[in-house]
Design a protein around this motif. Structure first.
Motif, mmCIF file in Angstrom:
data_model
loop_
_atom_site.group_PDB
_atom_site.id
_atom_site.type_symbol
_atom_site.label_atom_id
_atom_site.label_comp_id
_atom_site.label_asym_id
_atom_site.label_seq_id
_atom_site.Cartn_x
_atom_site.Cartn_y
_atom_site.Cartn_z
ATOM 1 N N ALA A 1 -65.489 -6.069 -131.621
ATOM 2 C CA ALA A 1 -66.767 -6.647 -132.012
ATOM 3 C C ALA A 1 -67.112 -6.254 -133.443
ATOM 4 O O ALA A 1 -67.137 -5.073 -133.774
ATOM 5 N N SER B 1 -69.815 -6.108 -134.962
ATOM 6 C CA SER B 1 -71.030 -5.331 -135.125
ATOM 7 C C SER B 1 -70.763 -3.833 -135.085
ATOM 8 O O SER B 1 -71.620 -3.039 -135.458
ATOM 9 N N VAL B 2 -69.571 -3.426 -134.640
ATOM 10 C CA VAL B 2 -69.192 -2.018 -134.780
ATOM 11 C C VAL B 2 -69.238 -1.637 -136.252
ATOM 12 O O VAL B 2 -69.727 -0.582 -136.636
ATOM 13 N N TYR C 1 -69.342 -16.092 -134.863
ATOM 14 C CA TYR C 1 -67.992 -15.926 -134.323
ATOM 15 C C TYR C 1 -67.360 -17.254 -133.925
ATOM 16 O O TYR C 1 -66.167 -17.309 -133.630
ATOM 17 N N GLN D 1 -62.088 -5.445 -125.870
ATOM 18 C CA GLN D 1 -63.000 -5.397 -127.000
ATOM 19 C C GLN D 1 -63.827 -4.123 -126.957
ATOM 20 O O GLN D 1 -64.123 -3.587 -125.891
ATOM 21 N N GLU E 1 -67.365 -2.466 -127.690
ATOM 22 C CA GLU E 1 -68.769 -2.830 -127.855
ATOM 23 C C GLU E 1 -69.515 -1.673 -128.504
ATOM 24 O O GLU E 1 -69.422 -0.535 -128.034
ATOM 25 N N PRO E 2 -70.231 -1.938 -129.594
ATOM 26 C CA PRO E 2 -70.946 -0.858 -130.275
ATOM 27 C C PRO E 2 -72.061 -0.309 -129.409
ATOM 28 O O PRO E 2 -72.966 -1.040 -129.008
ATOM 29 N N SER E 3 -71.978 0.958 -129.089
ATOM 30 C CA SER E 3 -72.997 1.571 -128.245
ATOM 31 C C SER E 3 -72.826 3.080 -128.283
ATOM 32 O O SER E 3 -71.700 3.590 -128.367
ATOM 33 N N ARG F 1 -62.195 -10.440 -119.639
ATOM 34 C CA ARG F 1 -61.955 -9.493 -120.717
ATOM 35 C C ARG F 1 -62.320 -8.099 -120.252
ATOM 36 O O ARG F 1 -62.911 -7.905 -119.199
ATOM 37 N N SER G 1 -64.151 -4.473 -121.704
ATOM 38 C CA SER G 1 -65.009 -3.916 -122.737
ATOM 39 C C SER G 1 -65.053 -2.400 -122.603
ATOM 40 O O SER G 1 -65.157 -1.864 -121.504
ATOM 41 N N SER H 1 -67.096 0.881 -124.605
ATOM 42 C CA SER H 1 -68.072 1.202 -125.640
ATOM 43 C C SER H 1 -67.413 1.997 -126.763
ATOM 44 O O SER H 1 -66.446 2.739 -126.541
ATOM 45 N N SER H 2 -67.936 1.833 -127.971
ATOM 46 C CA SER H 2 -67.401 2.573 -129.106
ATOM 47 C C SER H 2 -67.519 4.073 -128.876
ATOM 48 O O SER H 2 -66.646 4.848 -129.276
#
Length: 298
Positions: free
Chosen positions: A4, A6-7, A124, A169, A171-173, A184, A186, A188-189
């Motif tokens: 993602a 946004s990371v 995107y 993927q 996900e920024p968190s 998919r 996911s 978290s970062s």
């Protein structure tokens, strides 16, 4: 595999855009390498294996406008460019001669060499359309690929290989979590950073991959969430072992994670001591099966 964008946005606010973008690339490389290795090792199990390439692509449109000058500087992307962000080691794209930083001009019959102005905001959709076009062209047969590299055009041939078709993927968190939805995976970062060892991150991703493998059974089962999570732990550790990851530290990882989470354990998972004990027993079983020369199957 998708990381993602946004990371990078979140990191840019803290450390500056160039540092954030280099961190983005490093995290993307790591997640892609682990995800590809796991998905290829499980190709005979997922029932819907499809030819894959082992690369991560990106374009300017997916980044917010304020970050795009740094993206152009760090990655050499211009408007309309389809850039190679990361490659899975020994993956089909890498073996075909593709390099990080290449700009894809054509893939099979599809062309991506049209220059255009970037979208007015992070979007995107252009990247999704390009990935759809590439997916439509991807087959087991050799595929001609034309790239731009350091100002010159290079013609290559890529031979896709079968893998489970679930992109991973980040996900920024700041929360520690991982999830799967049958399409998919996911992570978290925060959890990707927390799992310092690749073996531990492989177990996290493989656990979610196991949910995707078992989704038809889980959907129709009446068993509780804990039973499903215990089954995903078992299948996930076996998948990690099949991909060549060290499973001896999984119990220590979930113990450390349990201590970090304290009263906030992952929903539905068994208590940490029971989970760790089961992983210790399962690792011993994996060692015994390997010693006996028997194939590992979840």
């Amino acid at each position: 595999m998708i990381l993602a964008p946004s990371v990078a946005d979140a990191a840019a606010r803290a450390d500056g855009p160039r540092t954030a973008l280099h961190a983005l690339r490093d995290q993307d490389r790591r997640v892609l390498a682990i995800g590809w290795r796991l998905s290829e090792a499980a190709a005979d199990l997922c029932g819907g294996a499809r030819p894959g390439l082992g690369w991560t692509l990106h374009d300017l449109d997916q980044y917010r406008p304020g970050l795009r000058p740094a993206v152009a500087s760090v990655f050499g992307l211009n408007g309309g460019d389809l850039g190679v962000m990361a490659l899975a080691p020994d993956g089909p794209a890498a073996r075909g001669g593709v390099r990080e930083g290449d700009v894809v001009l054509s893939f099979g019959r599809r062309r991506f060499d049209a220059a255009r102005a970037p979208t007015p905001r992070a979007d995107y959709a252009p990247m999704a359309r390009a990935l759809h076009d590439i997916e439509a062209e991807t087959a087991a047969a050799p595929i001609p690929v034309r790239v731009r590299r350091e100002g010159r055009v290079v013609d290559l041939v890529v031979r896709p290989r079968g893998r489970c078709p679930w992109p991973v993927q980040v996900e920024p968190s700041s929360r520690l979590f991982a999830a799967s939805d049958g399409v998919r995976i996911s992570v978290s970062s925060a959890l990707a950073d927390y799992a310092v060892r690749d073996d531990d991150l492989a177990f996290v991703i493989a656990h979610e991959m196991a949910h995707n493998l078992r989704r038809p059974e889980e959907t129709g089962a009446r068993r509780g969430t804990r039973a499903r999570e215990e089954a995903a732990d078992r299948a996930g550790l076996i998948l990690a072992a099949r991909a060549g990851y060290d499973t001896s530290g999984a119990a220590a990882f979930v113990t450390r994670l349990g201590r970090t989470l304290g009263r906030r354990p992952f929903d539905g998972h068994p208590p940490t001591p029971a989970r760790a004990e089961a992983l210790v027993r399962l690792h011993a079983w994996i060692v015994a099966e390997r010693h006996a020369g028997r194939p590992l199957r979840p």
